[in-house]
Motif scaffolding. Structure first.
Motif, PDB file in Angstrom:
ATOM      1  N   GLY A 277       0.821  -1.206   0.000  1.00 19.24           N
ATOM      2  CA  GLY A 277       0.000   0.000   0.000  1.00 19.24           C
ATOM      3  C   GLY A 277       0.855   1.257   0.000  1.00 19.24           C
ATOM      4  O   GLY A 277       0.395   2.341  -0.363  1.00 19.24           O
ATOM      5  N   CYS A 278       2.113   1.119   0.446  1.00 19.42           N
ATOM      6  CA  CYS A 278       3.027   2.252   0.456  1.00 19.42           C
ATOM      7  C   CYS A 278       3.798   2.352  -0.848  1.00 19.42           C
ATOM      8  O   CYS A 278       3.991   3.431  -1.400  1.00 19.42           O
ATOM      9  CB  CYS A 278       4.025   2.116   1.600  1.00 19.42           C
ATOM     10  SG  CYS A 278       3.275   2.105   3.230  1.00 19.42           S
ATOM     11  N   LEU A 279       4.228   1.204  -1.338  1.00 17.94           N
ATOM     12  CA  LEU A 279       5.063   1.189  -2.533  1.00 17.94           C
ATOM     13  C   LEU A 279       4.273   1.498  -3.797  1.00 17.94           C
ATOM     14  O   LEU A 279       4.715   2.239  -4.648  1.00 17.94           O
ATOM     15  CB  LEU A 279       5.721  -0.180  -2.692  1.00 17.94           C
ATOM     16  CG  LEU A 279       6.840  -0.503  -1.728  1.00 17.94           C
ATOM     17  CD1 LEU A 279       7.366  -1.896  -2.012  1.00 17.94           C
ATOM     18  CD2 LEU A 279       7.966   0.513  -1.868  1.00 17.94           C
ATOM     19  N   PHE A 280       3.085   0.888  -3.905  1.00 17.77           N
ATOM     20  CA  PHE A 280       2.279   1.104  -5.089  1.00 17.77           C
ATOM     21  C   PHE A 280       1.345   2.283  -4.885  1.00 17.77           C
ATOM     22  O   PHE A 280       1.072   2.666  -3.751  1.00 17.77           O
ATOM     23  CB  PHE A 280       1.463  -0.159  -5.402  1.00 17.77           C
ATOM     24  CG  PHE A 280       2.301  -1.317  -5.874  1.00 17.77           C
ATOM     25  CD1 PHE A 280       2.346  -1.651  -7.218  1.00 17.77           C
ATOM     26  CD2 PHE A 280       3.040  -2.077  -4.983  1.00 17.77           C
ATOM     27  CE1 PHE A 280       3.119  -2.715  -7.660  1.00 17.77           C
ATOM     28  CE2 PHE A 280       3.816  -3.135  -5.418  1.00 17.77           C
ATOM     29  CZ  PHE A 280       3.856  -3.458  -6.758  1.00 17.77           C
ATOM     30  N   GLN A 281       0.872   2.813  -5.965  1.00 21.44           N
ATOM     31  CA  GLN A 281      -0.074   3.925  -5.885  1.00 21.44           C
ATOM     32  C   GLN A 281      -1.315   3.520  -5.094  1.00 21.44           C
ATOM     33  O   GLN A 281      -1.887   4.302  -4.370  1.00 21.44           O
ATOM     34  CB  GLN A 281      -0.497   4.360  -7.291  1.00 21.44           C
ATOM     35  CG  GLN A 281       0.618   4.949  -8.133  1.00 21.44           C
ATOM     36  CD  GLN A 281       1.044   6.324  -7.639  1.00 21.44           C
ATOM     37  OE1 GLN A 281       0.356   6.931  -6.831  1.00 21.44           O
ATOM     38  NE2 GLN A 281       2.189   6.788  -8.104  1.00 21.44           N
TER      39      GLN A 281
ATOM     40  N   VAL B  65       7.756   9.457  -5.339  1.00 24.51           N
ATOM     41  CA  VAL B  65       7.377   8.053  -5.373  1.00 24.51           C
ATOM     42  C   VAL B  65       8.433   7.271  -6.138  1.00 24.51           C
ATOM     43  O   VAL B  65       9.140   7.807  -6.973  1.00 24.51           O
ATOM     44  CB  VAL B  65       6.021   7.842  -6.092  1.00 24.51           C
ATOM     45  CG1 VAL B  65       4.910   8.489  -5.315  1.00 24.51           C
ATOM     46  CG2 VAL B  65       6.089   8.416  -7.493  1.00 24.51           C
ATOM     47  N   ILE B  66       8.515   6.013  -5.819  1.00 24.06           N
ATOM     48  CA  ILE B  66       9.419   5.163  -6.564  1.00 24.06           C
ATOM     49  C   ILE B  66       8.663   4.621  -7.758  1.00 24.06           C
ATOM     50  O   ILE B  66       7.571   4.091  -7.609  1.00 24.06           O
ATOM     51  CB  ILE B  66       9.897   3.985  -5.700  1.00 24.06           C
ATOM     52  CG1 ILE B  66      10.616   4.520  -4.468  1.00 24.06           C
ATOM     53  CG2 ILE B  66      10.815   3.093  -6.497  1.00 24.06           C
ATOM     54  CD1 ILE B  66      11.113   3.434  -3.547  1.00 24.06           C
TER      55      ILE B  66
ATOM     56  N   ASN C  70      -4.226  -3.548 -14.375  1.00 21.90           N
ATOM     57  CA  ASN C  70      -2.782  -3.565 -14.533  1.00 21.90           C
ATOM     58  C   ASN C  70      -2.063  -2.699 -13.523  1.00 21.90           C
ATOM     59  O   ASN C  70      -0.850  -2.548 -13.580  1.00 21.90           O
ATOM     60  CB  ASN C  70      -2.366  -3.215 -15.949  1.00 21.90           C
ATOM     61  CG  ASN C  70      -2.998  -1.944 -16.437  1.00 21.90           C
ATOM     62  OD1 ASN C  70      -3.432  -1.137 -15.628  1.00 21.90           O
ATOM     63  ND2 ASN C  70      -3.051  -1.772 -17.736  1.00 21.90           N
ATOM     64  N   SER C  71      -2.801  -2.152 -12.578  1.00 23.22           N
ATOM     65  CA  SER C  71      -2.135  -1.324 -11.579  1.00 23.22           C
ATOM     66  C   SER C  71      -1.046  -2.126 -10.874  1.00 23.22           C
ATOM     67  O   SER C  71      -0.017  -1.596 -10.502  1.00 23.22           O
ATOM     68  CB  SER C  71      -3.135  -0.810 -10.561  1.00 23.22           C
ATOM     69  OG  SER C  71      -3.621  -1.869  -9.776  1.00 23.22           O
ATOM     70  N   TYR C  72      -1.269  -3.424 -10.729  1.00 23.42           N
ATOM     71  CA  TYR C  72      -0.269  -4.220 -10.029  1.00 23.42           C
ATOM     72  C   TYR C  72       0.996  -4.363 -10.855  1.00 23.42           C
ATOM     73  O   TYR C  72       2.027  -4.784 -10.365  1.00 23.42           O
ATOM     74  CB  TYR C  72      -0.814  -5.593  -9.632  1.00 23.42           C
ATOM     75  CG  TYR C  72      -0.891  -6.613 -10.742  1.00 23.42           C
ATOM     76  CD1 TYR C  72       0.127  -7.546 -10.914  1.00 23.42           C
ATOM     77  CD2 TYR C  72      -1.978  -6.667 -11.593  1.00 23.42           C
ATOM     78  CE1 TYR C  72       0.045  -8.495 -11.914  1.00 23.42           C
ATOM     79  CE2 TYR C  72      -2.058  -7.599 -12.590  1.00 23.42           C
ATOM     80  CZ  TYR C  72      -1.051  -8.520 -12.749  1.00 23.42           C
ATOM     81  OH  TYR C  72      -1.129  -9.468 -13.739  1.00 23.42           O
TER      82      TYR C  72
END
Lengths: 276, 276
Positions: A101-105, B22-23, B246-248
């Motif tokens: 939840g932190c790494l991904f949008q 953000v990364i 595809n967000s993942y």
DNA sequence: CGTTCATTTGAATCTAGTCAATTCAGGTGG
DNA sequence: CCACCTGAATTGACTAGATTCAAATGAACG
């Protein structure tokens, strides 16, 4: 759900027999360790109690904290279009969660409490600074991610290639080993707060079939059930029939009493056809 | 399999709309980036060619290197007692693999090449020093682990809760999006070196059923196949019926042409029953 | 003590697997 | 250049593990 004993983490690495330093596979933290991790930088950490059956994280949102689960059970899950729920993994006492939840949008999965328990939140607004600012935490998170991938791989195999009989066996062994690692087992028995529905959702089965399969395992004298606890009666047979290797859960295999019945194994595997 | 364009990694983080850093979710490296990552510390990196169908990593061994796959396709897999093979994940050009073999005492899975290609090995004897010594690499590995867990989670859902029709759809979309991200697609078409057996092993199906399912998808005009390439004819319908997001896989969804047929969706979902 | 949720059990149905045979395509050697 | 070989793709017939639908029993709780 009593609080786990102080297990700590050995992120420092520890020399093995060959003198090579290895990171110990213990992605378990407790409140104390958690403090240590963030010593000098512990501002912003909050500890809270949560009641059972409450969503802690929700699929699709973005979060700025990672969580430490001190003493409860939680489940990471996702709901599909057809309404079915898939549980990706159970989160046991001492585990970190919420990294995605932190790494991904947006978080890929939701997390719900299965029992009540206490959680700590560690602010993660440091994101790509965490490596510079807090090496200990960075390492813990790193381990947590690798550990998670290992467990998911095993769960994938569960769902894709094992029969219901094998899947249930495998899950029970996995839980047993993970719990024994944090001293939440008693001999070969452990208490389990899962309903058959939760087990079904974790294994991609229906409650009806889980129920039948558990009955079969009892009839075959591989496990015993009572109230909310499970006893592993034949660790070896269960391991063999479900391809269980606990190496993915960390250390070398525990030596457990040897009650193999290799001759009966094939018969047990075919048990699937007798589950009715 | 031509070499991918220079995609690089944005591990530095990049300000998003809200100004938060953000990364970027691009766990893809190429030879150049790889050099950059290790600038000043690049000693020990070797690049080699491998022919197709060769095991690069073997389940159970310990490794001291992580690998960068420059231009081939590989598969991470495991063989079960009954002889069946489960493919955990496909490794596409630009991906890092082999982390587990370094972190754990023994690698959990084997990795085999599907096509010939070139690989680089990065020595990892630095293990728990990598964080201090090479922040760039540490971050890349961190991302790689998180990314892997995300993909495995989706694969778990594939196997556990989706019908064959949905699974195949989902896999094709996943590959399409992952490939398009590294410029290996052409319009809605991409070349795919997978046999139906590989697809079956990845989805927990049999080749026979994969074959029937592909035929059904063609008949329904959702995809087209030729030689060793696939064309996505109806991205929207495939996405909807397989719960694909595809967000993942990283960034926000690409905007693709809109060819939805919501009215027909339920019918398509039931297509499973007509696969024969 | 009734309500609610979880567990059990039965019967019918279906998706995907198994077994087996055929067709097709790419590569090889004479 | 073409018969031959091998691995991959197809297709059919039959079977089986798991789901679905439905209903009954049990256990926990206010």
């Amino acid at each position: 759900m009593s609080a786990p004993k102080k297990t700590g983490v050995s992120l420092q690495g520890q020399a093995d027999a060959s003198g090579r330093r290895v990171i110990l596979p213990l992605p378990y933290l407790d409140a104390l360790t958690c403090e240590n991790l963030l010593s000098g930088d512990a501002r912003g950490i909050k500890t809270l109690k949560v009641r059972k059956n409450k969503d802690v994280l929700i699929n699709g949102n973005h979060y700025d904290c990672v969580y430490v689960n001190h003493d409860g059970w939680l489940a990471r899950y996702k709901i599909l279009h057809n309404g079915s729920r898939q549980i990706i993994d159970f989160i046991l006492p001492g585990q970190v969660f919420g990294l995605q939840g932190c790494l991904f949008q947006r978080a890929l999965y939701s997390v719900v409490t299965i029992t009540e328990g206490t959680l700590s939140t560690i602010p993660f607004d440091m994101v790509d600074h965490v490596f510079e600012r807090n090496l200990m935490l960075a390492k813990a998170l790193f381990w947590s991610a690798a550990y998670e991938a290992a467990i998911l791989g095993e769960h994938l195999i569960d769902a894709a290639r094992r029969s219901a009989y094998e899947r249930v066996s495998h899950l029970l062994l996995e839980l047993f080993v993970r719990l024994s690692r944090i001293q939440l087992t008693n001999e070969m028995t452990f208490s389990i707060p899962l309903t058959q529905e939760l087990i079904a959702d974790a294994l991609g089965l229906t409650t009806v079939h889980v129920n039948r399969t558990l009955r079969a395992l009892r009839e075959d004298k591989l496990i015993a059930m009572s109230a909310h606890s499970i006893t592993i009666l034949d660790f070896e047979a269960l391991s063999l029939l479900s391809d269980f290797e606990n190496s993915y859960l960390g250390e070398a295999a525990r030596t457990l009493r040897d009650t193999v019945h290799p001759a009966n194994l094939d018969e047990l595997r075919k048990r699937r056809s007798r589950v009715r």
